[in-house]
Design a protein around this motif. Structure first.
Motif, mmCIF file in Angstrom:
data_model
loop_
_atom_site.group_PDB
_atom_site.id
_atom_site.type_symbol
_atom_site.label_atom_id
_atom_site.label_comp_id
_atom_site.label_asym_id
_atom_site.label_seq_id
_atom_site.Cartn_x
_atom_site.Cartn_y
_atom_site.Cartn_z
ATOM 1 N N HIS A 82 56.441 -50.105 106.880
ATOM 2 C CA HIS A 82 57.310 -51.216 106.962
ATOM 3 C C HIS A 82 57.559 -51.441 108.234
ATOM 4 N N GLY A 83 58.431 -52.822 108.416
ATOM 5 C CA GLY A 83 58.736 -53.277 109.734
ATOM 6 C C GLY A 83 57.612 -53.530 110.789
ATOM 7 N N MET A 84 56.497 -54.139 110.237
ATOM 8 C CA MET A 84 55.516 -54.656 110.992
ATOM 9 C C MET A 84 55.785 -55.448 111.734
ATOM 10 N N ILE A 85 56.645 -56.286 111.885
ATOM 11 C CA ILE A 85 57.233 -57.470 112.612
ATOM 12 C C ILE A 85 57.588 -57.021 113.975
ATOM 13 N N ASN A 130 51.102 -55.884 118.390
ATOM 14 C CA ASN A 130 49.716 -56.274 117.635
ATOM 15 C C ASN A 130 48.826 -54.878 118.117
ATOM 16 N N LYS A 131 49.026 -54.280 119.383
ATOM 17 C CA LYS A 131 48.472 -53.161 120.102
ATOM 18 C C LYS A 131 48.433 -51.778 119.213
ATOM 19 N N PHE A 132 49.787 -51.585 118.832
ATOM 20 C CA PHE A 132 50.167 -50.564 118.149
ATOM 21 C C PHE A 132 49.558 -50.517 116.817
ATOM 22 N N LEU A 133 49.440 -51.882 116.031
ATOM 23 C CA LEU A 133 48.864 -51.792 114.418
ATOM 24 C C LEU A 133 47.277 -51.827 114.934
ATOM 25 N N ARG A 134 46.818 -52.256 115.938
ATOM 26 C CA ARG A 134 45.334 -52.023 115.954
ATOM 27 C C ARG A 134 44.935 -50.641 116.051
ATOM 28 N N ASN A 135 45.801 -49.873 116.830
ATOM 29 C CA ASN A 135 45.422 -48.749 117.289
ATOM 30 C C ASN A 135 45.731 -47.531 116.076
ATOM 31 N N ALA A 136 46.634 -47.966 115.046
ATOM 32 C CA ALA A 136 46.987 -47.263 114.040
ATOM 33 C C ALA A 136 46.266 -47.435 112.951
ATOM 34 N N ARG A 137 45.039 -48.205 112.814
ATOM 35 C CA ARG A 137 44.162 -48.363 111.683
ATOM 36 C C ARG A 137 43.328 -47.061 111.413
ATOM 37 N N GLY A 138 43.247 -46.746 110.128
ATOM 38 C CA GLY A 138 42.298 -45.491 109.780
ATOM 39 C C GLY A 138 43.097 -44.260 109.700
ATOM 40 N N THR A 139 42.542 -43.296 110.063
ATOM 41 C CA THR A 139 42.958 -41.993 110.138
ATOM 42 C C THR A 139 42.841 -41.359 111.616
#
Length: 66
Positions: free
Chosen positions: A31-34, A38-47
């Motif tokens: 939660h708290g994606m806002i 964007n860099k964090f979300l991109r790098n946090a994909r997958g495992t």
């Protein structure tokens, strides 16, 4: 001697690779994606593979994981 039991929580959350490293889902994406960049979300994909210190905590809970 009876079989050792694997922790059910570890069964659900972690996977062991062929080389013996442990894969886990990335933290910080529930939660708290806002407020995340964007860099964090991109790098946090997958495992991701766990560090050696974290592996030492998880491996005893998964006795028969290769």
């Amino acid at each position: 001697m009876p079989k050792m039991k694997t922790k059910s929580s570890c069964k659900k959350r972690f996977k062991v690779t062929a080389t013996g490293r442990i894969l886990a889902g990335q933290a910080g994406k529930r939660h708290g994606m806002i407020k995340r960049t964007n860099k964090f979300l991109r790098n946090a994909r997958g495992t991701t593979t766990l560090s050696k210190q974290d592996e030492g905590i998880i491996k005893p809970m998964m006795p028969y994981a290769r």
